[in-house]
Design a protein around this motif. Sequence first.
Motif, short mmCIF file in Angstrom:
data_model
loop_
_atom_site.label_atom_id
_atom_site.label_comp_id
_atom_site.label_asym_id
_atom_site.label_seq_id
_atom_site.Cartn_x
_atom_site.Cartn_y
_atom_site.Cartn_z
N GLU A 184 0.82 -1.21 0.00
CA GLU A 184 0.00 0.00 0.00
C GLU A 184 0.86 1.26 0.00
O GLU A 184 0.38 2.34 -0.39
CB GLU A 184 -0.93 0.01 1.22
N SER A 185 2.11 1.15 0.40
CA SER A 185 3.01 2.31 0.44
C SER A 185 3.71 2.56 -0.89
O SER A 185 4.36 3.60 -1.06
CB SER A 185 4.06 2.12 1.54
N LEU A 186 3.63 1.61 -1.82
CA LEU A 186 4.23 1.83 -3.13
C LEU A 186 3.56 3.00 -3.83
O LEU A 186 2.35 3.20 -3.71
CB LEU A 186 4.10 0.57 -3.99
N PRO A 187 4.32 3.77 -4.61
CA PRO A 187 3.70 4.88 -5.35
C PRO A 187 2.86 4.42 -6.53
O PRO A 187 2.11 5.20 -7.10
CB PRO A 187 4.92 5.69 -5.83
N VAL A 188 2.99 3.15 -6.90
CA VAL A 188 2.16 2.55 -7.96
C VAL A 188 1.52 1.29 -7.39
O VAL A 188 2.10 0.62 -6.54
CB VAL A 188 3.00 2.19 -9.21
N ARG A 189 0.32 0.98 -7.84
CA ARG A 189 -0.36 -0.22 -7.32
C ARG A 189 -0.08 -1.39 -8.25
O ARG A 189 -0.40 -1.34 -9.45
CB ARG A 189 -1.86 0.01 -7.22
N PRO A 190 0.50 -2.47 -7.73
CA PRO A 190 0.83 -3.62 -8.58
C PRO A 190 -0.42 -4.33 -9.11
O PRO A 190 -1.43 -4.43 -8.42
CB PRO A 190 1.61 -4.55 -7.64
N ASP A 191 -0.31 -4.80 -10.35
CA ASP A 191 -1.36 -5.64 -10.91
C ASP A 191 -1.22 -7.09 -10.44
O ASP A 191 -2.19 -7.85 -10.47
CB ASP A 191 -1.27 -5.63 -12.45
N ALA A 192 0.01 -7.46 -10.04
CA ALA A 192 0.28 -8.82 -9.57
C ALA A 192 1.47 -8.78 -8.62
O ALA A 192 2.29 -7.85 -8.66
CB ALA A 192 0.56 -9.76 -10.74
N VAL A 193 1.54 -9.80 -7.77
CA VAL A 193 2.60 -9.89 -6.76
C VAL A 193 3.26 -11.25 -6.86
O VAL A 193 2.57 -12.28 -6.91
CB VAL A 193 2.01 -9.70 -5.34
N ILE A 194 4.59 -11.26 -6.87
CA ILE A 194 5.34 -12.51 -6.77
C ILE A 194 5.81 -12.62 -5.33
O ILE A 194 6.55 -11.77 -4.83
CB ILE A 194 6.56 -12.53 -7.71
N LEU A 195 5.36 -13.66 -4.65
CA LEU A 195 5.63 -13.84 -3.23
C LEU A 195 6.60 -14.99 -3.03
O LEU A 195 6.36 -16.10 -3.51
CB LEU A 195 4.32 -14.12 -2.50
N ASP A 196 7.69 -14.73 -2.33
CA ASP A 196 8.68 -15.78 -2.09
C ASP A 196 8.08 -16.86 -1.19
O ASP A 196 7.43 -16.57 -0.19
CB ASP A 196 9.91 -15.17 -1.42
N GLY A 197 8.32 -18.13 -1.55
CA GLY A 197 7.85 -19.24 -0.73
C GLY A 197 6.70 -19.99 -1.38
O GLY A 197 6.32 -19.71 -2.52
N LYS A 198 6.13 -20.92 -0.63
CA LYS A 198 5.05 -21.75 -1.18
C LYS A 198 3.69 -21.40 -0.61
O LYS A 198 2.67 -21.90 -1.09
CB LYS A 198 5.34 -23.23 -0.95
N HIS A 199 3.64 -20.56 0.44
CA HIS A 199 2.37 -20.22 1.07
C HIS A 199 1.98 -18.78 0.76
O HIS A 199 2.80 -17.86 0.92
CB HIS A 199 2.45 -20.41 2.59
N ASP A 200 0.76 -18.59 0.33
CA ASP A 200 0.25 -17.25 0.08
C ASP A 200 -0.32 -16.70 1.38
O ASP A 200 -1.47 -16.92 1.72
CB ASP A 200 -0.83 -17.29 -1.01
N TYR A 201 0.52 -15.98 2.14
CA TYR A 201 0.04 -15.37 3.38
C TYR A 201 -0.61 -14.01 3.12
O TYR A 201 -1.13 -13.38 4.03
CB TYR A 201 1.19 -15.22 4.40
N LEU A 202 -0.58 -13.55 1.88
CA LEU A 202 -1.09 -12.23 1.55
C LEU A 202 -2.58 -12.27 1.20
O LEU A 202 -3.41 -11.61 1.83
CB LEU A 202 -0.28 -11.66 0.39
N GLY A 203 -2.94 -13.05 0.18
CA GLY A 203 -4.34 -13.22 -0.18
C GLY A 203 -4.97 -11.99 -0.80
O GLY A 203 -4.29 -11.06 -1.23
N ARG A 204 -6.28 -12.00 -0.88
CA ARG A 204 -7.03 -10.93 -1.52
C ARG A 204 -6.83 -9.61 -0.79
O ARG A 204 -6.64 -9.61 0.43
CB ARG A 204 -8.51 -11.30 -1.56
N PRO A 205 -6.90 -8.48 -1.51
CA PRO A 205 -7.31 -8.33 -2.91
C PRO A 205 -6.17 -8.48 -3.91
O PRO A 205 -6.35 -8.19 -5.09
CB PRO A 205 -7.83 -6.89 -2.94
N TRP A 206 -5.03 -8.95 -3.45
CA TRP A 206 -3.86 -9.01 -4.32
C TRP A 206 -3.88 -10.28 -5.17
O TRP A 206 -4.28 -11.34 -4.71
CB TRP A 206 -2.58 -8.96 -3.48
#
Length: 233
Positions: A107-129
């Motif tokens: 949320e602090s990025l000056p641009v909003r990502p269309d997609a996120v590459i997350l290190d690891g095998k578990h998606d701890y981030l989830g929606r809305p990303w």
Amino acid sequence: MPYEPPTHTVERSLRATTGARIVAGVDEVGRGAWAGPVTVCAAVTGLRRPPEGLTDSKLLAPKRRTELAGLLEDWVTAHALGHASPQEIDDLGMTAALRLAAGRALESLPVRPDAVILDGKHDYLGRPWRVRTVIKGDQSCVAVAAASVIAKVRRDAMMGELGRDCADFAFAANAGYPSPVHRAALAEFGPTPHHRVSWAYMDALPRWKHLKKSRVGLPGEPEEDGEQLGFDF
């Protein structure tokens, strides 16, 4: 030890399959520490060629890692850090704390990502990303590797600052992870306000065990602490 440099393969795949134009790499540091925050960096790199020698921060010597972080902060298109405090980790559990820190970074990025590459095998981030998890992404993906290096160097610097007021714990050397000096200081002086006092290491401190905090966390969330996750300082 030779290693393959990270590439933009995953970023290109996300562009081709989802239409994502802005892709952020996300990595964390401090998950297995006993003290200090967990820190997440989100980095947007585009498809430019990265600085030479970029790889997972844990594969870099400290001096080179610091040099590279300085280069990366100028080279990336955008980056931001998010933190979850020891108190938030105690109250929420590590998975939710990681989600909180990562959300703050994104949320602090000056641009909003269309997609996120997350290190690891578990998606701890989830929606809305829109998340793509990549095991060892900090070695194989440029954006995640950049996030890994920046997060590590910036958190280490934070722990060095904390260490000025807690000299006996040697935070500047161990970054809040278990080490012989850290363990000895805990046994003698007890936990500081910078410690995660819901974790299992507190059970091995007879003089201070009464200070252990009950961990709330989320239903079904596994407990994580430095004893289980190992060291990475």
